[in-house]
Design a protein around this motif. Structure first.
Motif, PDB file in Angstrom:
ATOM      1  N   ALA A  32       0.834  -1.212   0.000  1.00 42.32           N
ATOM      2  CA  ALA A  32       0.000   0.000   0.000  1.00 42.32           C
ATOM      3  C   ALA A  32       0.866   1.258   0.000  1.00 42.32           C
ATOM      4  N   GLU A  33       1.934   1.251   0.786  1.00 42.09           N
ATOM      5  CA  GLU A  33       2.818   2.429   0.841  1.00 42.09           C
ATOM      6  C   GLU A  33       3.510   2.664  -0.499  1.00 42.09           C
ATOM      7  N   GLN A  34       3.957   1.571  -1.140  1.00 40.75           N
ATOM      8  CA  GLN A  34       4.626   1.711  -2.438  1.00 40.75           C
ATOM      9  C   GLN A  34       3.660   2.200  -3.511  1.00 40.75           C
ATOM     10  N   ILE A  35       2.445   1.652  -3.494  1.00 41.62           N
ATOM     11  CA  ILE A  35       1.445   2.038  -4.508  1.00 41.62           C
ATOM     12  C   ILE A  35       0.989   3.478  -4.271  1.00 41.62           C
ATOM     13  N   LYS A  36       0.863   3.864  -2.993  1.00 38.83           N
ATOM     14  CA  LYS A  36       0.487   5.250  -2.673  1.00 38.83           C
ATOM     15  C   LYS A  36       1.516   6.228  -3.238  1.00 38.83           C
ATOM     16  N   ALA A  37       2.791   5.948  -3.007  1.00 44.12           N
ATOM     17  CA  ALA A  37       3.852   6.837  -3.502  1.00 44.12           C
ATOM     18  C   ALA A  37       3.817   6.924  -5.022  1.00 44.12           C
ATOM     19  N   ALA A  77     -10.750 -16.253  -4.766  1.00 45.82           N
ATOM     20  CA  ALA A  77      -9.580 -15.936  -3.937  1.00 45.82           C
ATOM     21  C   ALA A  77      -8.953 -14.613  -4.380  1.00 45.82           C
ATOM     22  N   THR A  78      -8.895 -14.372  -5.695  1.00 48.65           N
ATOM     23  CA  THR A  78      -8.308 -13.108  -6.176  1.00 48.65           C
ATOM     24  C   THR A  78      -9.159 -11.913  -5.755  1.00 48.65           C
ATOM     25  N   ILE A  79     -10.445 -12.136  -5.626  1.00 46.73           N
ATOM     26  CA  ILE A  79     -11.325 -11.025  -5.211  1.00 46.73           C
ATOM     27  C   ILE A  79     -11.140 -10.735  -3.721  1.00 46.73           C
ATOM     28  N   ILE A  80     -10.952 -11.770  -2.920  1.00 47.49           N
ATOM     29  CA  ILE A  80     -10.636 -11.561  -1.493  1.00 47.49           C
ATOM     30  C   ILE A  80      -9.347 -10.729  -1.377  1.00 47.49           C
ATOM     31  N   ASN A  81      -8.332 -11.094  -2.149  1.00 48.66           N
ATOM     32  CA  ASN A  81      -7.064 -10.343  -2.127  1.00 48.66           C
ATOM     33  C   ASN A  81      -7.256  -8.902  -2.604  1.00 48.66           C
ATOM     34  N   SER A  82      -8.093  -8.723  -3.614  1.00 46.33           N
ATOM     35  CA  SER A  82      -8.354  -7.376  -4.140  1.00 46.33           C
ATOM     36  C   SER A  82      -8.995  -6.496  -3.067  1.00 46.33           C
ATOM     37  N   LEU A  83      -9.944  -7.067  -2.327  1.00 49.69           N
ATOM     38  CA  LEU A  83     -10.614  -6.301  -1.255  1.00 49.69           C
ATOM     39  C   LEU A  83      -9.620  -5.977  -0.132  1.00 49.69           C
ATOM     40  N   ALA A  84      -8.729  -6.937   0.172  1.00 43.56           N
ATOM     41  CA  ALA A  84      -7.738  -6.713   1.234  1.00 43.56           C
ATOM     42  C   ALA A  84      -6.804  -5.571   0.852  1.00 43.56           C
ATOM     43  N   LEU A  85      -6.352  -5.558  -0.409  1.00 42.20           N
ATOM     44  CA  LEU A  85      -5.457  -4.485  -0.849  1.00 42.20           C
ATOM     45  C   LEU A  85      -6.199  -3.154  -0.920  1.00 42.20           C
ATOM     46  N   GLU A  90      -6.969   2.252   1.122  1.00 45.60           N
ATOM     47  CA  GLU A  90      -7.866   3.280   1.667  1.00 45.60           C
ATOM     48  C   GLU A  90      -7.428   3.703   3.069  1.00 45.60           C
ATOM     49  N   ASP A  91      -6.908   2.758   3.851  1.00 51.30           N
ATOM     50  CA  ASP A  91      -6.356   3.084   5.181  1.00 51.30           C
ATOM     51  C   ASP A  91      -5.192   4.067   5.067  1.00 51.30           C
ATOM     52  N   ASN A  92      -4.507   4.037   3.922  1.00 54.63           N
ATOM     53  CA  ASN A  92      -3.369   4.927   3.676  1.00 54.63           C
ATOM     54  C   ASN A  92      -3.770   6.170   2.874  1.00 54.63           C
ATOM     55  N   GLY A  93      -5.085   6.381   2.751  1.00 54.96           N
ATOM     56  CA  GLY A  93      -5.565   7.601   2.103  1.00 54.96           C
ATOM     57  C   GLY A  93      -5.547   7.591   0.589  1.00 54.96           C
ATOM     58  N   VAL A  94      -5.539   6.382   0.000  1.00 60.64           N
ATOM     59  CA  VAL A  94      -5.519   6.275  -1.474  1.00 60.64           C
ATOM     60  C   VAL A  94      -6.933   5.972  -1.975  1.00 60.64           C
ATOM     61  N   LYS A  95      -7.378   6.725  -2.989  1.00 63.61           N
ATOM     62  CA  LYS A  95      -8.676   6.450  -3.622  1.00 63.61           C
ATOM     63  C   LYS A  95      -8.538   5.192  -4.458  1.00 63.61           C
ATOM     64  N   CYS A  96      -9.455   4.248  -4.253  1.00 64.80           N
ATOM     65  CA  CYS A  96      -9.274   2.940  -4.885  1.00 64.80           C
ATOM     66  C   CYS A  96     -10.627   2.320  -5.223  1.00 64.80           C
ATOM     67  N   LYS A  97     -10.729   1.693  -6.372  1.00 66.36           N
ATOM     68  CA  LYS A  97     -11.942   0.976  -6.779  1.00 66.36           C
ATOM     69  C   LYS A  97     -11.593  -0.467  -7.091  1.00 66.36           C
ATOM     70  N   VAL A  98     -12.479  -1.381  -6.693  1.00 69.83           N
ATOM     71  CA  VAL A  98     -12.356  -2.773  -7.119  1.00 69.83           C
ATOM     72  C   VAL A  98     -13.406  -3.037  -8.190  1.00 69.83           C
ATOM     73  N   LEU A  99     -12.948  -3.478  -9.349  1.00 70.25           N
ATOM     74  CA  LEU A  99     -13.846  -3.920 -10.413  1.00 70.25           C
ATOM     75  C   LEU A  99     -13.700  -5.435 -10.525  1.00 70.25           C
ATOM     76  N   THR A 100     -14.786  -6.138 -10.773  1.00 65.68           N
ATOM     77  CA  THR A 100     -14.718  -7.603 -10.838  1.00 65.68           C
ATOM     78  C   THR A 100     -15.143  -8.091 -12.219  1.00 65.68           C
ATOM     79  N   SER A 101     -14.504  -9.172 -12.655  1.00 62.93           N
ATOM     80  CA  SER A 101     -14.816  -9.728 -13.974  1.00 62.93           C
ATOM     81  C   SER A 101     -16.089 -10.575 -13.937  1.00 62.93           C
TER      82      SER A 101
END
Length: 236
Positions: A32-37, A77-85, A90-101
């Motif tokens: 999360a920190e790396q993606i935020k930066a 399982a990939t969707i569980i991981n997507s929600l976790a990330l 979001e905890d680190n203040g990044v705007k984020c959307k999960v889209l699912t196939s």
């Protein structure tokens, strides 16, 4: 800035960190920190995550699961991981959307190219879960497909290994790492970068791949700043 828009492929297995299964809060926070930066530097980021820390379809087959059912479990399982990330971002203040196939509102919005690009241009990090929604395809193939669809400049494959080697570095101490290699050389040498379907899709659609170690904090930023990290798989 070298890239305007990237597709970042993350390994599900990396998310388990030192554990044997599940999600490591330490790894999630580091990612999360790396993606935020990276997002704050102005890069548009699409993400596809594997599901190997929770369930892998092919290993399920060996335990008696039907292949299609096993792959569908892997997609979830990939969707569980997507929600976790998403939660970590979001905890680190990044705007984020999960889209699912696969349709599963309100867990995430149903993926479309237009919707994904619209969110990217609005400054959201977009995580695309559920693989390709089809059995017999890996999340490598999903990352190649989504990278092409969102018109990414490059596909970053974040793994536990710091690039592409002449042989498996965990088995052969004499293996050496390539800084750059062409798609043709990878095929000729039979090197494992991604599975063949994903690799061919990238080749046919002109999407270059950079394989790098995402587990070293700061590597994503260094790569975006033009440092020679990992291995660039280039067209020619």
């Amino acid at each position: 800035m070298k890239y305007n828009r990237i597709l970042l492929k993350l390994s599900g297995e990396s998310l388990q960190g030192e554990q044997k299964y599940g999600l490591s809060p330490v790894v999630l926070q580091s990612y999360a920190e790396q993606i935020k930066a990276a997002a704050e530097s102005g890069v548009q980021i699409g993400i596809v995550i594997g599901g190997g820390n929770i369930f892998r379809g092919l290993s399920g087959v060996k335990k008696g699961f039907d292949r299609v059912k096993g792959d569908q479990m892997g997609m979830l399982a990939t969707i569980i991981n997507s929600l976790a990330l998403q939660s970590a971002l979001e905890d680190n203040g990044v705007k984020c959307k999960v889209l699912t196939s696969i349709r599963m509102e309100p867990v995430g919005e149903y993926f479309s190219k237009a919707r994904a690009i619209e969110y990217l241009e609005q400054g959201y990090v977009v995580i695309i879960g559920g693989g390709t929604s089809n059995p017999y395809f890996t999340t490598d193939s999903a990352s190649a497909l989504r990278g092409i669809e969102i018109e990414a400049d490059v596909l970053f494959k974040g793994t536990r290994v710091d690039g592409v080697y002449t042989a498996d570095p965990e088995k052969d101490p004499a293996a050496t790492r390539f800084d750059e290699i062409t798609f043709d050389e990878v095929i000729d040498r039979r090197l494992k970068v991604m599975d063949q379907t994903a690799f061919t899709m990238c080749l046919e659609n002109g999407l270059q791949i950079i394989v790098f170690d995402m587990d070293t904090p700061g590597n994503l930023g260094r790569l975006l700043n033009g440092e020679k990290i990992g291995t660039l798989v280039k067209l020619k």
